[in-house]
Design an enzyme around this catalytic site. Structure first.
Site, PDB file in Angstrom:
ATOM      1  N   VAL A 111      31.236  45.890  33.788  1.00 21.57           N
ATOM      2  CA  VAL A 111      32.122  47.002  33.495  1.00 21.57           C
ATOM      3  C   VAL A 111      33.443  46.777  34.216  1.00 21.57           C
ATOM      4  O   VAL A 111      33.455  46.473  35.412  1.00 21.57           O
ATOM      5  CB  VAL A 111      31.503  48.324  33.990  1.00 21.57           C
ATOM      6  CG1 VAL A 111      32.412  49.500  33.650  1.00 21.57           C
ATOM      7  CG2 VAL A 111      30.120  48.530  33.385  1.00 21.57           C
ATOM      8  N   CYS A 112      34.529  46.885  33.471  1.00 26.27           N
ATOM      9  CA  CYS A 112      35.837  46.747  34.106  1.00 26.27           C
ATOM     10  C   CYS A 112      36.374  48.127  34.450  1.00 26.27           C
ATOM     11  O   CYS A 112      36.936  48.809  33.612  1.00 26.27           O
ATOM     12  CB  CYS A 112      36.812  46.014  33.197  1.00 26.27           C
ATOM     13  SG  CYS A 112      38.388  45.706  33.988  1.00 26.27           S
ATOM     14  N   LEU A 113      36.129  48.547  35.664  1.00 26.66           N
ATOM     15  CA  LEU A 113      36.636  49.845  36.121  1.00 26.66           C
ATOM     16  C   LEU A 113      37.189  49.592  37.512  1.00 26.66           C
ATOM     17  O   LEU A 113      36.454  49.132  38.393  1.00 26.66           O
ATOM     18  CB  LEU A 113      35.479  50.867  36.145  1.00 26.66           C
ATOM     19  CG  LEU A 113      35.834  52.285  36.576  1.00 26.66           C
ATOM     20  CD1 LEU A 113      36.810  52.917  35.585  1.00 26.66           C
ATOM     21  CD2 LEU A 113      34.565  53.143  36.651  1.00 26.66           C
TER      22      LEU A 113
END
Lengths: 183, 446
Positions: A111-113
C-alpha cells in the site's frame, strides 16, 4: 552504588524466595500504547475490525473497508496490520489481503500511503492509518502509483478505470490479471 | 583462586582506585584493599550482546575485577565481524558469539567465570534477569533495548511514599555505537530516566516512499529497496525474505542491478545491498572501544561506589575531531514503564466491574470508561464492540483471581481522564495491592 554487604547477606540467605511473583509475562510499552489506540478507535461506518488471534493479541488485527462511494463502492477490502514491538516509534506493517485494482495498491498488497512509511510520526495512531486507507478509496491518486497500469488508466480514461474496477471487484480479468470477487 | 599474587601488575591501578578514599566518591564508598576481591566474589553482571561492543565489554569488565559474568547473544560469528570483534578468529565463523567470546576471555583473564547463553533475550525466563546486580547492554536495536529495559523495570517496586525500594532497583548501563558516534548511559530505574522515558530521542529510520521505489528511483538505495520490498514478493509469493540467507541477498542484489541499469543508475554493489537491506552502518572498532570503556567504568562505579555515576547520558562524536557531551536527562514522571503508578488498595473480593467503577471515583485517577490490561491479558476492553464482547465475561469475576492471585502487581488502564473540566485520553499505570495477605494465604491453601 550497590550495597555489597546486602548482596553478601542475600547470598547467605536461601536464594529461592519467589517473592509472591506471578509467572511474569512482559507487556511492552508499544503494546500498552496500542491498547490505548484500540480502545479509542473511532471507526468510519464503512469499516470493521477483527482480531484473528483473540482478545490478548492486539498486535495483529484486520481491518475491513467497504467503501460507500467512489470507484470501489460495494467491494470489501481486508487489510492486515502487524504492529511491531517498537510501536509507535515504528509504524505498523499494513498489507491489503484482497487483490484490488487500484493505482496506490499493487497486486502483492503493498500500500502506498505516506504515513505508513516516510511520513510516519509517533503522534499518529491506528485511527489515522484507517482514515488514510479509507481516503485511498475515495481519492485514488494517479500521481503516486504503485500499480502503474491502473494509474495510467485512471489518469487518461477515468470511465475505463471505473469499468475495470467494477470488473475486478465482480471477479474477472483486467488485462492479464485475474481478480477474485470481493463484492 | 586468589590471582593477585600471580598478576599483581594487572590489578595495580584498579586497586589504587578501590583502596583509596577520594572527593568525588559515592556516599557510602568503603575503600579497602579487599574491595576488588569482594566485587569479584559477590557482584554478578550480565552483558547483553557479544558483538562489537560486547567483545570490548567482556574484556573490559573482566579486567575491571568482575569475575561472575554472563553473556547472552543469539548471533553466530560472520566473516565481516572479524575486523573489530577481536575475540573471534576465522576458524570461529558460524559458531555462537556468546560461547566463543566467553571462552576467549576466560583463557586470557584468570579467575573470571563467564557463562554464555546462545539464545534470544526473550527466551530466558524473566527471573533469570533478576539474578544480576547490574545489566550492561551492548546492543544495536531499539527493540532489544526496550525489552531489557521493561524487564529490568518490572523488578522495581516503590514504597508507600512512591520512593523506589533500593533492593528492587536493577541498574543498567547502555552503550551504543554507529560509525564514529556513540553513547553511554546509566539507567537507575526509579531514579534516572529509563529507556522508555526518552525513546523519542531516537531519530526515525529513513524510509523511502513505496511509490518512489516503484516509479521514480533516483539512487542505488532506491533500486535495492525496490528489489527487497516490492520485487521479492512479486516473484516469491508467500515466501518471506530472510536477510541472513546469502542466496536471498544475492537475488535482491542481482534484481537491484537490473533495476539500476534500467534507470541508468550506477553504484549498486553487493555490500551496499547488504547495508541497505539490513540497515548496516559501518562499525568503527575504536568507537566501540571508547564506548565500552565508559560503560565498564560506569558498571564498576555503580557496584563499588568508587566515584559518582555518570548523570546520565554521554554522547560521543568522533566524526570531526572528538566531541563529548554529557546530558542529564530527566524522567518522565508518568512513565508507564518505570514510574510508580498510582497505588490502589483493594479487598480480594472486589470484582472487575467494581474495580472499574472505583477508578472513576478515585481522586487521583478520575478515569472514565477504563479498559484494563494486566501483563498482556486484556481483562476488559470498553471498545471496539468486538473486544468488549470477548472480555465482558470477566466483569463479575474478582480482580484478585483475574490477576493470578498475587498479593500485588501492576496494571494498566486506558480511558478518559477528566481534570479541571477538560477530557483527555490517558494511559495509566496502577499498583494494585490486595488487602490481607494472611487471609490470602489461607484462602489459597483451602
Amino acid at each position: 552504588m550497590i550495597n555489597l554487604f546486602k548482596i553478601k547477606d542475600k547470598k547467605n540467605q536461601d536464594a529461592g524466595n519467589a517473592n509472591g511473583r506471578p509467572p511474569l509475562k512482559k507487556q511492552s510499552a508499544g503494546e500498552l500504547r496500542l491498547h490505548k489506540d484500540i480502545t479509542e478507535l473511532n471507526l468510519p461506518s464503512t469499516t470493521t475490525i477483527s482480531f484473528p488471534n483473540g482478545k490478548d493479541d492486539l498486535m495483529n488485527f484486520e481491518i475491513s473497508i467497504r467503501p460507500d462511494e467512489g470507484y470501489h463502492m460495494g467491494g470489501t477490502f481486508i487489510f492486515t496490520f502487524q504492529v511491531p514491538p517498537s510501536y509507535p516509534h515504528e509504524p505498523p506493517k499494513v498489507k491489503c489481503k484482497t487483490k484490488v485494482y487500484h493505482p496506490n495498491i499493487d497486486l502483492e498488497g503493498n500500500v502506498c500511503l505516506n504515513i505508513l512509511r516516510e511520513d510516519w510520526k509517533p503522534v499518529l495512531n491506528i485511527n489515522t492509518i484507517i482514515y488514510g486507507l479509507s481516503h485511498l478509496f475515495t481519492q485514488p491518486n494517479h500521481e503516486d502509483p504503485l500499480n502503474h497500469d491502473a494509474a495510467t488508466v485512471l489518469r487518461d480514461n477515468p470511465r475505463l478505470f471505473e469499468t475495470n474496477a467494477r470488473r475486478a471487484m465482480s471477479g474477472g480479468y483486467v488485462g492479464q490479471v485475474y481478480f477474485p470477487r470481493c463484492i | 583462586m586468589e590471582d593477585s599474587s600471580a598478576e599483581p601488575e594487572r590489578w595495580r591501578d584498579l586497586d589504587m582506585l578501590l583502596a583509596r578514599p577520594g572527593n568525588i566518591v559515592s556516599a557510602g564508598f568503603d575503600p579497602s584493599p579487599q574491595l576488588r576481591r569482594e566485587i569479584g566474589e559477590f557482584a554478578r553482571v550480565l552483558v547483553v550482546g557479544a558483538g562489537g561492543l560486547g567483545c570490548e565489554l567482556l574484556k573490559d569488565l573482566a579486567l575491571s575485577g568482575f569475575r561472575n559474568i554472563d553473556v547472552i547473544d543469539m548471533d553466530t560469528i560472520e566473516v565481516s565481524n572479524l575486523n573489530r570483534q577481536f575475540l573471534f578468529r576465522l576458524r570461529d565463523v558460524g559458531k555462537s558469539k556468546a560461547e566463543v567470546a566467553a571462552k576467549r576471555v576466560m583463557e586470557r583473564v584468570s579467575g573470571v567465570n563467564i557463562t554464555p547463553h546462545f539464545c534470544r533475550i526473550e527466551d530466558m525466563e524473566i527471573e533469570f534477569y533478576n539474578d544480576f546486580n547490574i545489566i550492561v547492554l551492548g546492543l544495536d536495536s531499539i527493540e532489544a533495548r526496550s525489552y531489557i529495559n521493561s524487564v529490568a523495570c518490572s523488578f522495581l517496586e516503590y514504597d508507600s511514599e512512591d520512593n523506589p525500594i533500593p533492593e528492587t532497583v536493577k541498574p543498567m548501563v547502555d552503550g551504543g555505537t554507529e560509525g564514529f558516534k556513540g553513547h553511554a548511559r546509566v539507567i537507575l530505574p526509579g531514579t534516572t530516566p529509563c529507556f522508555e522515558c526518552n525513546i523519542w530521542l531516537f531519530p526515525p529510520q529513513v524510509k523511502f516512499p513505496l511509490c518512489t521505489l516503484a516509479e521514480t528511483p533516483r539512487t542505488p538505495a532506491h533500486c535495492i529497496e525496490y528489489a527487497h520490498l516490492i520485487k521479492w514478493d512479486e516473484v516469491h509469493s508467500g515466501k518471506t525474505f530472510d536477510p541472513d540467507d546469502p542466496e536471498h541477498m544475492q537475488w535482491v542484489y542481482l534484481e537491484a542491478v537490473k533495476r539500476a541499469e534500467l534507470f541508468g543508475i550506477t553504484g549498486v554493489t553487493y555490500s551496499l545491498t547488504q547495508g541497505v537491506v539490513k540497515n548496516i552502518i559501518p562499525a568503527i572498532a575504536s568507537t566501540n572501544a571508547i564506548i565500552s570503556a565508559a560503560c565498564a567504568l560506569e558498571a564498576l562505579k555503580i557496584v563499588s561506589g568508587c566515584s559518582k555515576s555518570l548523570s546520565n547520558y554521554m554522547m560521543y562524536n568522533g566524526v570531526k575531531g572528538t566531541h563529548i557531551k554529557v546530558t542529564d536527562f530527566v524522567r518522565e514522571k508518568d512513565c508507564i514503564v518505570c514510574g510508580p503508578g498510582t497505588l490502589i488498595e483493594l479487598d480480594i473480593s472486589v470484582t472487575l466491574s467494581q474495580f472499574i467503577e472505583t477508578l472513576g471515583q478515585h481522586p487521583k485517577l478520575l478515569i472514565l470508561k477504563p479498559s484494563v490490561t494486566h501483563r498482556g491479558n486484556n481483562l476488559y476492553m470498553q471498545s471496539p464492540p468486538i473486544l468488549e464482547q470477548m472480555t465482558r465475561l470477566n466483569l463479575p469475576l474478582p480482580l484478585y483471581e483475574l490477576m493470578g492471585k498475587v498479593p500485588r502487581d501492576a496494571l494498566h488502564v486506558s480511558g478518559t481522564a477528566e481534570s479541571s473540566g477538560k477530557k483527555t485520553s490517558s494511559l495509566m499505570k496502577l499498583r494494585v495491592v490486595f488487602r490481607g495477605p494472611a487471609e490470602i494465604d489461607t484462602a489459597a491453601s483451602i
